[in-house]
Scaffold this active site. Structure first.
Site, PDB file in Angstrom:
ATOM      1  N   GLU A 239      18.708  56.694   5.454  1.00 62.74           N
ATOM      2  CA  GLU A 239      17.567  55.412   5.319  1.00 62.74           C
ATOM      3  C   GLU A 239      16.546  56.974   5.174  1.00 62.74           C
ATOM      4  O   GLU A 239      15.081  56.383   5.669  1.00 62.74           O
ATOM      5  CB  GLU A 239      16.530  55.096   6.611  1.00 62.74           C
TER       6      GLU A 239
ATOM      7  N   GLU B 176      25.904  49.860   8.156  1.00 64.65           N
ATOM      8  CA  GLU B 176      24.620  49.600   9.406  1.00 64.65           C
ATOM      9  C   GLU B 176      24.479  47.570   8.701  1.00 64.65           C
ATOM     10  O   GLU B 176      24.382  47.226   7.898  1.00 64.65           O
ATOM     11  CB  GLU B 176      23.620  49.946   9.589  1.00 64.65           C
TER      12      GLU B 176
HETATM   13  C1  BG6 Z   1      18.124  51.461  11.191  1.00 66.37           C
HETATM   14  C2  BG6 Z   1      18.539  52.772  11.574  1.00 66.37           C
HETATM   15  O1  BG6 Z   1      17.014  51.786  10.486  1.00 66.37           O
HETATM   16  O2  BG6 Z   1      17.962  49.899  11.626  1.00 66.37           O
HETATM   17  C3  BG6 Z   1      18.972  52.609  12.975  1.00 66.37           C
HETATM   18  O3  BG6 Z   1      19.491  53.613  11.363  1.00 66.37           O
HETATM   19  C4  BG6 Z   1      18.189  51.501  13.998  1.00 66.37           C
HETATM   20  O4  BG6 Z   1      18.909  53.851  13.763  1.00 66.37           O
HETATM   21  C5  BG6 Z   1      18.216  49.486  13.078  1.00 66.37           C
HETATM   22  O5  BG6 Z   1      18.460  51.073  15.370  1.00 66.37           O
HETATM   23  C6  BG6 Z   1      17.779  48.903  14.155  1.00 66.37           C
HETATM   24  O6  BG6 Z   1      17.103  49.202  14.416  1.00 66.37           O
HETATM   25  P1  BG6 Z   1      15.922  48.682  15.114  1.00 66.37           P
HETATM   26  O7  BG6 Z   1      14.005  49.197  15.002  1.00 66.37           O
HETATM   27  O8  BG6 Z   1      15.880  47.432  15.880  1.00 66.37           O
HETATM   28  O9  BG6 Z   1      16.238  50.125  16.340  1.00 66.37           O
END
Ligand code: BG6
Length: 471
Positions: free
Chosen positions: A166, A371
Protein backbone atom coordinates in the site's frame (compact mmCIF):
# COMPACT_ATOMS: atom_id res chain seq x y z
CA UNK A 1 -23.22 -10.12 -16.68
CA UNK A 2 -24.80 -13.40 -15.64
CA UNK A 3 -23.60 -16.68 -17.08
CA UNK A 4 -25.65 -19.81 -17.70
CA UNK A 5 -22.73 -21.86 -16.47
CA UNK A 6 -19.40 -20.90 -15.08
CA UNK A 7 -16.00 -22.43 -14.53
CA UNK A 8 -14.73 -23.57 -11.13
CA UNK A 9 -11.51 -22.40 -9.53
CA UNK A 10 -8.32 -23.75 -11.06
CA UNK A 11 -7.04 -26.83 -9.16
CA UNK A 12 -3.84 -24.89 -8.40
CA UNK A 13 -5.68 -21.84 -7.07
CA UNK A 14 -3.79 -20.46 -4.08
CA UNK A 15 -6.16 -20.30 -1.12
CA UNK A 16 -4.36 -18.33 1.54
CA UNK A 17 -4.47 -15.87 4.41
CA UNK A 18 -2.25 -12.98 5.42
CA UNK A 19 -0.61 -10.98 8.19
CA UNK A 20 2.13 -8.37 8.48
CA UNK A 21 5.20 -8.41 10.71
CA UNK A 22 4.49 -5.49 13.04
CA UNK A 23 0.84 -6.46 13.47
CA UNK A 24 1.53 -10.03 14.64
CA UNK A 25 5.11 -10.62 15.70
CA UNK A 26 5.63 -8.59 18.87
CA UNK A 27 9.16 -9.01 20.28
CA UNK A 28 10.01 -5.54 18.96
CA UNK A 29 13.18 -5.26 20.99
CA UNK A 30 14.25 -8.92 20.92
CA UNK A 31 17.15 -10.66 19.21
CA UNK A 32 18.73 -7.53 17.83
CA UNK A 33 15.75 -6.04 16.00
CA UNK A 34 16.13 -2.33 15.20
CA UNK A 35 13.41 0.28 15.58
CA UNK A 36 10.95 1.02 12.81
CA UNK A 37 8.79 4.10 12.27
CA UNK A 38 5.93 2.11 13.77
CA UNK A 39 7.89 1.51 16.99
CA UNK A 40 8.66 5.18 17.50
CA UNK A 41 5.43 6.83 16.41
CA UNK A 42 3.40 8.61 19.05
CA UNK A 43 1.25 6.13 20.95
CA UNK A 44 -2.51 6.41 21.00
CA UNK A 45 -3.35 6.05 24.71
CA UNK A 46 -6.69 4.38 23.93
CA UNK A 47 -5.29 1.39 22.10
CA UNK A 48 -2.41 -1.02 22.47
CA UNK A 49 0.94 -0.42 20.82
CA UNK A 50 2.59 -3.12 18.69
CA UNK A 51 5.18 -4.31 21.18
CA UNK A 52 3.56 -7.69 21.88
CA UNK A 53 0.97 -7.89 19.08
CA UNK A 54 -0.12 -11.54 18.63
CA UNK A 55 3.16 -12.90 19.98
CA UNK A 56 3.73 -14.75 16.71
CA UNK A 57 7.49 -14.36 17.09
CA UNK A 58 7.38 -16.88 19.93
CA UNK A 59 4.69 -19.13 18.48
CA UNK A 60 5.73 -19.87 14.92
CA UNK A 61 5.34 -23.67 15.07
CA UNK A 62 1.94 -23.49 16.70
CA UNK A 63 0.71 -20.90 14.21
CA UNK A 64 2.00 -22.75 11.15
CA UNK A 65 0.42 -25.98 12.43
CA UNK A 66 -2.92 -24.14 12.54
CA UNK A 67 -2.37 -22.90 8.98
CA UNK A 68 -1.79 -26.49 7.92
CA UNK A 69 -4.96 -27.60 9.70
CA UNK A 70 -6.85 -24.89 7.87
CA UNK A 71 -5.46 -26.26 4.61
CA UNK A 72 -3.73 -23.10 3.44
CA UNK A 73 -1.93 -23.33 0.10
CA UNK A 74 -0.22 -19.98 0.60
CA UNK A 75 0.60 -17.77 3.57
CA UNK A 76 1.23 -14.08 3.06
CA UNK A 77 3.47 -12.48 5.67
CA UNK A 78 5.92 -9.60 5.71
CA UNK A 79 9.53 -9.49 6.73
CA UNK A 80 10.47 -6.82 9.27
CA UNK A 81 13.28 -4.97 7.53
CA UNK A 82 14.73 -4.02 10.93
CA UNK A 83 15.07 -7.66 12.01
CA UNK A 84 17.32 -8.26 9.00
CA UNK A 85 19.10 -4.89 8.95
CA UNK A 86 18.50 -3.19 12.34
CA UNK A 87 19.70 0.12 10.87
CA UNK A 88 18.05 -0.42 7.50
CA UNK A 89 21.49 -0.82 5.88
CA UNK A 90 24.93 -2.03 6.97
CA UNK A 91 25.24 -4.92 9.46
CA UNK A 92 23.05 -7.99 9.05
CA UNK A 93 21.33 -9.38 12.16
CA UNK A 94 21.75 -13.16 11.91
CA UNK A 95 19.06 -13.90 14.49
CA UNK A 96 16.49 -12.04 12.40
CA UNK A 97 17.61 -13.91 9.29
CA UNK A 98 17.24 -17.20 11.18
CA UNK A 99 13.72 -16.32 12.35
CA UNK A 100 12.37 -16.02 8.79
CA UNK A 101 14.43 -18.97 7.63
CA UNK A 102 12.68 -21.06 10.23
CA UNK A 103 9.24 -19.69 9.39
CA UNK A 104 9.76 -20.39 5.69
CA UNK A 105 11.00 -23.91 6.37
CA UNK A 106 8.02 -24.62 8.60
CA UNK A 107 5.69 -23.46 5.83
CA UNK A 108 7.41 -25.58 3.20
CA UNK A 109 7.34 -28.59 5.55
CA UNK A 110 3.54 -28.22 5.59
CA UNK A 111 3.30 -27.65 1.81
CA UNK A 112 2.34 -24.00 2.25
CA UNK A 113 3.72 -21.60 -0.34
CA UNK A 114 5.31 -18.51 1.30
CA UNK A 115 4.20 -15.17 -0.17
CA UNK A 116 6.61 -12.57 1.19
CA UNK A 117 5.93 -8.85 1.50
CA UNK A 118 9.35 -7.20 1.51
CA UNK A 119 8.13 -4.08 3.32
CA UNK A 120 4.74 -3.51 5.00
CA UNK A 121 4.73 -0.06 6.67
CA UNK A 122 7.54 -0.76 9.22
CA UNK A 123 10.29 1.33 7.63
CA UNK A 124 13.62 1.50 9.50
CA UNK A 125 13.70 4.56 11.76
CA UNK A 126 17.45 4.73 11.36
CA UNK A 127 17.10 5.51 7.63
CA UNK A 128 14.79 8.41 8.49
CA UNK A 129 17.47 9.69 10.84
CA UNK A 130 20.38 8.98 8.45
CA UNK A 131 19.01 10.86 5.44
CA UNK A 132 15.25 11.44 5.67
CA UNK A 133 14.17 7.98 4.50
CA UNK A 134 12.04 7.78 1.37
CA UNK A 135 12.37 11.51 0.74
CA UNK A 136 15.97 11.00 -0.29
CA UNK A 137 17.18 9.09 -3.34
CA UNK A 138 19.57 7.27 -1.04
CA UNK A 139 16.57 5.22 0.05
CA UNK A 140 16.39 3.62 -3.40
CA UNK A 141 19.63 1.67 -3.13
CA UNK A 142 19.03 0.69 0.50
CA UNK A 143 15.66 -0.81 -0.37
CA UNK A 144 17.06 -2.58 -3.43
CA UNK A 145 19.97 -4.09 -1.57
CA UNK A 146 17.75 -5.20 1.34
CA UNK A 147 15.49 -6.93 -1.21
CA UNK A 148 18.51 -8.44 -2.96
CA UNK A 149 19.64 -9.90 0.36
CA UNK A 150 16.19 -11.48 0.82
CA UNK A 151 16.21 -12.91 -2.72
CA UNK A 152 19.64 -14.44 -2.20
CA UNK A 153 18.76 -15.82 1.23
CA UNK A 154 15.22 -17.10 0.71
CA UNK A 155 14.76 -17.07 -3.08
CA UNK A 156 15.46 -20.80 -3.32
CA UNK A 157 12.18 -21.40 -1.43
CA UNK A 158 10.03 -18.30 -1.98
CA UNK A 159 8.43 -17.88 -5.41
CA UNK A 160 6.03 -15.00 -4.74
CA UNK A 161 7.23 -11.56 -3.64
CA UNK A 162 5.36 -8.35 -2.88
CA UNK A 163 7.53 -5.27 -3.10
CA UNK A 164 5.79 -2.53 -1.07
CA UNK A 165 2.47 -2.80 0.74
CA UNK A 166 0.00 0.00 0.00
CA UNK A 167 2.48 2.57 -1.20
CA UNK A 168 -0.35 5.07 -1.69
CA UNK A 169 -1.13 4.86 2.03
CA UNK A 170 2.51 5.16 3.04
CA UNK A 171 2.91 8.38 1.09
CA UNK A 172 -0.25 9.89 2.57
CA UNK A 173 0.28 8.91 6.22
CA UNK A 174 3.06 11.16 7.54
CA UNK A 175 4.13 8.89 10.43
CA UNK A 176 4.78 6.06 7.99
CA UNK A 177 7.27 8.29 6.21
CA UNK A 178 8.72 9.38 9.54
CA UNK A 179 7.37 12.93 9.05
CA UNK A 180 6.37 15.17 11.91
CA UNK A 181 4.59 18.52 12.03
CA UNK A 182 1.18 19.32 10.62
CA UNK A 183 1.66 21.16 7.36
CA UNK A 184 -0.71 18.97 5.34
CA UNK A 185 0.16 20.41 1.91
CA UNK A 186 3.90 20.26 2.49
CA UNK A 187 3.51 16.65 3.60
CA UNK A 188 1.59 15.90 0.43
CA UNK A 189 4.36 17.46 -1.66
CA UNK A 190 6.96 15.38 0.14
CA UNK A 191 4.72 12.33 -0.20
CA UNK A 192 4.75 12.59 -4.01
CA UNK A 193 8.56 12.70 -3.95
CA UNK A 194 8.63 9.64 -1.69
CA UNK A 195 6.18 7.99 -4.08
CA UNK A 196 8.46 8.60 -7.05
CA UNK A 197 11.48 7.26 -5.19
CA UNK A 198 9.55 4.13 -4.19
CA UNK A 199 8.59 3.53 -7.81
CA UNK A 200 12.24 3.75 -8.89
CA UNK A 201 13.21 1.45 -6.01
CA UNK A 202 10.54 -1.05 -7.05
CA UNK A 203 11.71 -1.12 -10.67
CA UNK A 204 15.35 -1.55 -9.64
CA UNK A 205 14.35 -4.37 -7.30
CA UNK A 206 12.43 -6.14 -10.06
CA UNK A 207 15.54 -5.75 -12.24
CA UNK A 208 17.67 -7.38 -9.53
CA UNK A 209 15.09 -10.17 -9.10
CA UNK A 210 15.25 -10.93 -12.81
CA UNK A 211 19.03 -10.70 -13.02
CA UNK A 212 19.34 -13.19 -10.17
CA UNK A 213 17.14 -15.55 -12.16
CA UNK A 214 14.71 -16.13 -9.28
CA UNK A 215 11.83 -18.22 -10.53
CA UNK A 216 8.58 -16.67 -9.54
CA UNK A 217 6.46 -13.58 -9.60
CA UNK A 218 6.95 -10.14 -8.12
CA UNK A 219 4.79 -7.05 -7.81
CA UNK A 220 3.35 -4.47 -5.44
CA UNK A 221 0.48 -5.02 -2.98
CA UNK A 222 -1.81 -2.12 -3.76
CA UNK A 223 -4.84 -0.72 -2.07
CA UNK A 224 -7.13 -0.42 -5.07
CA UNK A 225 -10.89 -0.31 -5.24
CA UNK A 226 -13.28 0.74 -7.89
CA UNK A 227 -15.23 3.89 -7.12
CA UNK A 228 -18.85 4.45 -8.16
CA UNK A 229 -20.36 7.71 -9.36
CA UNK A 230 -22.84 8.76 -6.66
CA UNK A 231 -25.44 9.48 -9.36
CA UNK A 232 -25.82 9.38 -13.11
CA UNK A 233 -25.13 13.11 -13.31
CA UNK A 234 -22.28 13.58 -15.81
CA UNK A 235 -20.46 15.74 -13.24
CA UNK A 236 -20.44 12.86 -10.76
CA UNK A 237 -19.35 10.40 -13.44
CA UNK A 238 -16.47 12.71 -14.37
CA UNK A 239 -15.54 13.17 -10.70
CA UNK A 240 -15.48 9.40 -10.23
CA UNK A 241 -13.06 9.02 -13.16
CA UNK A 242 -10.84 11.74 -11.70
CA UNK A 243 -10.96 10.01 -8.31
CA UNK A 244 -9.84 6.71 -9.87
CA UNK A 245 -6.82 8.49 -11.35
CA UNK A 246 -5.87 10.47 -8.26
CA UNK A 247 -6.49 7.69 -5.76
CA UNK A 248 -5.30 4.63 -7.67
CA UNK A 249 -4.31 4.66 -11.30
CA UNK A 250 -1.55 7.27 -11.06
CA UNK A 251 0.47 4.72 -9.14
CA UNK A 252 -0.21 1.68 -11.28
CA UNK A 253 0.48 3.76 -14.41
CA UNK A 254 3.95 4.39 -12.97
CA UNK A 255 4.60 0.80 -11.94
CA UNK A 256 3.33 -0.77 -15.15
CA UNK A 257 3.98 1.84 -17.83
CA UNK A 258 6.53 4.21 -16.29
CA UNK A 259 4.31 7.17 -16.99
CA UNK A 260 2.72 10.17 -15.35
CA UNK A 261 -0.38 10.75 -17.47
CA UNK A 262 -0.65 14.27 -18.82
CA UNK A 263 -3.71 14.88 -16.70
CA UNK A 264 -2.10 13.65 -13.49
CA UNK A 265 1.02 15.71 -14.15
CA UNK A 266 -1.14 18.82 -14.61
CA UNK A 267 -2.88 17.98 -11.34
CA UNK A 268 0.51 17.84 -9.60
CA UNK A 269 1.82 20.97 -11.30
CA UNK A 270 -1.14 23.14 -10.37
CA UNK A 271 -0.64 22.22 -6.72
CA UNK A 272 3.14 22.44 -6.66
CA UNK A 273 3.42 18.75 -5.91
CA UNK A 274 5.60 17.64 -8.83
CA UNK A 275 8.45 15.35 -7.75
CA UNK A 276 11.93 15.72 -9.14
CA UNK A 277 12.66 13.03 -11.65
CA UNK A 278 16.06 11.94 -12.92
CA UNK A 279 16.87 10.92 -16.48
CA UNK A 280 16.19 7.25 -16.95
CA UNK A 281 13.73 6.84 -14.04
CA UNK A 282 10.65 6.42 -16.19
CA UNK A 283 12.44 4.20 -18.71
CA UNK A 284 13.58 1.96 -15.89
CA UNK A 285 10.00 1.55 -14.67
CA UNK A 286 8.84 0.86 -18.20
CA UNK A 287 11.54 -1.75 -18.63
CA UNK A 288 10.94 -3.54 -15.33
CA UNK A 289 7.22 -3.63 -14.65
CA UNK A 290 5.73 -6.02 -12.08
CA UNK A 291 4.91 -9.56 -13.15
CA UNK A 292 1.88 -9.80 -10.87
CA UNK A 293 -0.39 -7.50 -8.90
CA UNK A 294 -1.36 -8.04 -5.27
CA UNK A 295 -4.61 -6.25 -4.50
CA UNK A 296 -5.96 -5.29 -1.08
CA UNK A 297 -9.70 -4.71 -1.23
CA UNK A 298 -12.07 -3.96 1.66
CA UNK A 299 -14.75 -1.54 0.43
CA UNK A 300 -15.77 0.69 -2.43
CA UNK A 301 -16.55 4.39 -2.42
CA UNK A 302 -19.24 6.55 -3.96
CA UNK A 303 -18.01 9.79 -5.48
CA UNK A 304 -19.67 13.06 -6.33
CA UNK A 305 -18.38 16.25 -7.84
CA UNK A 306 -17.02 18.90 -5.43
CA UNK A 307 -17.08 22.18 -7.35
CA UNK A 308 -14.68 24.82 -6.04
CA UNK A 309 -16.08 27.94 -4.41
CA UNK A 310 -14.62 31.07 -2.87
CA UNK A 311 -14.64 29.33 0.49
CA UNK A 312 -13.17 26.11 -0.93
CA UNK A 313 -10.82 27.06 -3.78
CA UNK A 314 -9.40 24.50 -6.23
CA UNK A 315 -7.08 22.15 -4.41
CA UNK A 316 -8.54 22.67 -0.95
CA UNK A 317 -8.44 19.30 0.76
CA UNK A 318 -10.29 18.04 3.73
CA UNK A 319 -7.42 17.14 6.03
CA UNK A 320 -7.90 13.40 5.87
CA UNK A 321 -5.25 10.73 5.77
CA UNK A 322 -6.46 9.38 2.46
CA UNK A 323 -7.99 11.46 -0.33
CA UNK A 324 -11.61 11.98 0.62
CA UNK A 325 -12.54 15.42 -0.61
CA UNK A 326 -10.74 17.92 -2.78
CA UNK A 327 -12.34 21.09 -4.07
CA UNK A 328 -12.52 21.19 -7.85
CA UNK A 329 -12.18 17.42 -8.06
CA UNK A 330 -14.30 15.00 -6.01
CA UNK A 331 -15.80 14.07 -2.68
CA UNK A 332 -16.53 10.67 -1.12
CA UNK A 333 -20.13 10.26 0.01
CA UNK A 334 -22.18 7.48 1.60
CA UNK A 335 -23.53 4.84 -0.72
CA UNK A 336 -27.09 4.17 0.34
CA UNK A 337 -27.15 0.87 -1.51
CA UNK A 338 -24.59 -0.70 0.76
CA UNK A 339 -24.39 -1.81 4.38
CA UNK A 340 -21.23 -0.90 6.28
CA UNK A 341 -19.02 -2.40 8.98
CA UNK A 342 -18.92 -0.91 12.48
CA UNK A 343 -16.13 1.33 11.20
CA UNK A 344 -18.19 2.60 8.27
CA UNK A 345 -16.43 0.57 5.56
CA UNK A 346 -19.10 -0.07 2.92
CA UNK A 347 -19.42 -3.75 2.09
CA UNK A 348 -19.43 -4.22 -1.67
CA UNK A 349 -18.62 -7.67 -3.07
CA UNK A 350 -19.58 -6.66 -6.62
CA UNK A 351 -17.10 -3.81 -6.21
CA UNK A 352 -14.39 -6.46 -5.97
CA UNK A 353 -15.43 -7.94 -9.33
CA UNK A 354 -15.38 -4.45 -10.84
CA UNK A 355 -11.98 -3.76 -9.25
CA UNK A 356 -10.48 -6.94 -10.66
CA UNK A 357 -11.87 -6.21 -14.11
CA UNK A 358 -10.55 -2.66 -14.06
CA UNK A 359 -7.07 -3.86 -13.08
CA UNK A 360 -7.18 -6.54 -15.76
CA UNK A 361 -8.32 -4.19 -18.48
CA UNK A 362 -5.76 -1.51 -17.65
CA UNK A 363 -2.73 -3.60 -16.69
CA UNK A 364 -3.38 -7.18 -17.85
CA UNK A 365 -1.26 -8.97 -15.23
CA UNK A 366 -1.93 -12.05 -13.08
CA UNK A 367 -3.58 -10.96 -9.84
CA UNK A 368 -3.58 -12.32 -6.32
CA UNK A 369 -5.94 -10.86 -3.74
CA UNK A 370 -3.56 -10.10 -0.90
CA UNK A 371 -6.11 -8.64 1.55
CA UNK A 372 -9.89 -8.84 1.86
CA UNK A 373 -11.73 -9.11 5.13
CA UNK A 374 -13.99 -7.69 7.75
CA UNK A 375 -12.93 -5.95 10.94
CA UNK A 376 -15.45 -6.62 13.72
CA UNK A 377 -15.98 -6.65 17.48
CA UNK A 378 -15.79 -10.44 17.87
CA UNK A 379 -17.06 -11.95 21.05
CA UNK A 380 -15.46 -14.94 22.74
CA UNK A 381 -18.21 -17.09 24.23
CA UNK A 382 -18.04 -19.83 26.85
CA UNK A 383 -16.53 -23.00 25.46
CA UNK A 384 -14.13 -21.08 23.20
CA UNK A 385 -16.66 -20.23 20.53
CA UNK A 386 -16.54 -17.18 18.27
CA UNK A 387 -19.68 -16.97 16.13
CA UNK A 388 -18.49 -14.68 13.36
CA UNK A 389 -21.19 -15.48 10.83
CA UNK A 390 -21.00 -11.84 9.57
CA UNK A 391 -17.38 -12.53 8.54
CA UNK A 392 -18.35 -15.79 6.83
CA UNK A 393 -21.00 -13.97 4.88
CA UNK A 394 -18.56 -11.18 3.94
CA UNK A 395 -15.93 -13.63 2.70
CA UNK A 396 -18.44 -15.89 0.94
CA UNK A 397 -19.93 -13.05 -1.09
CA UNK A 398 -16.50 -11.75 -2.05
CA UNK A 399 -15.24 -15.19 -3.11
CA UNK A 400 -18.33 -15.58 -5.34
CA UNK A 401 -17.39 -12.35 -7.08
CA UNK A 402 -13.79 -13.50 -7.51
CA UNK A 403 -15.10 -16.56 -9.29
CA UNK A 404 -17.28 -14.40 -11.52
CA UNK A 405 -14.32 -12.14 -12.31
CA UNK A 406 -12.32 -15.22 -13.30
CA UNK A 407 -15.17 -16.14 -15.62
CA UNK A 408 -15.01 -12.61 -17.01
CA UNK A 409 -11.41 -13.38 -18.01
CA UNK A 410 -9.44 -11.84 -15.13
CA UNK A 411 -6.35 -13.89 -14.26
CA UNK A 412 -6.79 -14.26 -10.49
CA UNK A 413 -4.55 -17.01 -9.13
CA UNK A 414 -5.01 -16.67 -5.37
CA UNK A 415 -7.05 -15.23 -2.53
CA UNK A 416 -5.76 -14.27 0.91
CA UNK A 417 -8.32 -13.10 3.44
CA UNK A 418 -7.09 -10.61 5.98
CA UNK A 419 -6.11 -11.92 8.36
CA UNK A 420 -4.99 -15.43 9.31
CA UNK A 421 -5.14 -14.66 13.02
CA UNK A 422 -6.21 -11.58 14.92
CA UNK A 423 -3.72 -8.79 14.32
CA UNK A 424 -3.38 -5.40 15.96
CA UNK A 425 -5.36 -3.17 13.63
CA UNK A 426 -3.34 -0.26 12.33
CA UNK A 427 -5.63 2.42 13.71
CA UNK A 428 -8.00 0.52 16.00
CA UNK A 429 -5.89 -1.85 18.06
CA UNK A 430 -7.31 -5.17 19.26
CA UNK A 431 -10.98 -4.26 19.35
CA UNK A 432 -11.19 -4.43 15.55
CA UNK A 433 -10.51 -8.07 14.82
CA UNK A 434 -9.96 -9.59 11.40
CA UNK A 435 -8.65 -13.10 12.04
CA UNK A 436 -9.93 -16.56 11.21
CA UNK A 437 -8.19 -17.46 14.47
CA UNK A 438 -8.99 -15.55 17.65
CA UNK A 439 -6.08 -14.39 19.80
CA UNK A 440 -7.05 -14.27 23.45
CA UNK A 441 -5.88 -10.81 24.46
CA UNK A 442 -7.38 -7.34 24.71
CA UNK A 443 -5.79 -3.96 24.17
CA UNK A 444 -4.36 -3.73 27.67
CA UNK A 445 -4.93 -7.19 29.11
CA UNK A 446 -2.60 -9.70 27.50
CA UNK A 447 -4.42 -12.71 29.02
CA UNK A 448 -2.94 -15.98 27.72
CA UNK A 449 -2.72 -15.25 23.99
CA UNK A 450 -4.44 -18.57 23.34
CA UNK A 451 -5.34 -19.35 19.73
CA UNK A 452 -9.03 -20.17 19.23
CA UNK A 453 -10.55 -21.25 15.92
CA UNK A 454 -13.48 -19.02 14.98
CA UNK A 455 -16.49 -20.33 13.06
CA UNK A 456 -15.01 -18.65 9.99
CA UNK A 457 -11.93 -20.88 10.33
CA UNK A 458 -14.09 -23.99 10.12
CA UNK A 459 -16.05 -22.60 7.20
CA UNK A 460 -12.92 -21.53 5.26
CA UNK A 461 -11.40 -24.96 5.86
CA UNK A 462 -14.30 -26.47 3.90
CA UNK A 463 -14.00 -23.84 1.19
CA UNK A 464 -10.36 -24.75 0.67
CA UNK A 465 -10.96 -28.50 0.86
CA UNK A 466 -13.65 -28.24 -1.81
CA UNK A 467 -11.59 -25.81 -3.93
CA UNK A 468 -14.25 -23.15 -3.61
CA UNK A 469 -17.27 -25.39 -4.38
CA UNK A 470 -18.61 -25.51 -0.82
CA UNK A 471 -19.24 -21.88 -0.03
C1 BG6 B 1 -4.49 -2.50 5.02
C2 BG6 B 1 -3.16 -2.86 5.63
O1 BG6 B 1 -4.45 -1.12 4.79
O2 BG6 B 1 -5.62 -2.59 5.80
C3 BG6 B 1 -3.23 -3.75 6.86
O3 BG6 B 1 -2.31 -3.42 4.67
C4 BG6 B 1 -4.39 -3.31 7.75
O4 BG6 B 1 -2.00 -3.69 7.49
C5 BG6 B 1 -5.69 -3.43 6.95
O5 BG6 B 1 -4.49 -4.04 8.94
C6 BG6 B 1 -6.92 -3.01 7.73
O6 BG6 B 1 -6.78 -1.72 8.23
P1 BG6 B 1 -6.99 -1.40 9.76
O7 BG6 B 1 -6.68 0.03 9.93
O8 BG6 B 1 -8.40 -1.75 10.06
O9 BG6 B 1 -6.03 -2.30 10.49
Amino acid sequence: MEYKSYASFDPNFLWGAGTSSFQVEGAVQEDGKGLSVIDVMQKNPDITDFSVASDHYNRVEEDVALMAELGLKVYRFSIAWTRIFPDGNGEVNEKGVAFYDHLINELIKHNIEPLVTIYHFDYPQSLVEQYGGWLSRKSIEDYRSYAEFLFKTYGDRVKYWLTINEQDHVVRIPTRLGLTGDDHYEQLRLGYQANHNMCVATALTIKTFQELGIEGKIGPAISYSMVHPASSSPDDVLASKDAMLIKHNYLMDLHCYGKYSLMFWRYLEERNFTPSIEDGDLDLMKQYPPTMIGVNYYFSEAIRAFPSTEEYPIGYQKKALLPEAEAGVFEVVNNENLAATDWGWEIDPVGLRLTLRELHERYNLPIIITENGMGAYDKLEEGDIVRDDYRISYLREHIKQVQLAINDGVRVFGYCPWSFLDIVSGRNGMSKRYGLVYVNREDFDLKDMRRIKKESFKWYQKVIASNGEDL
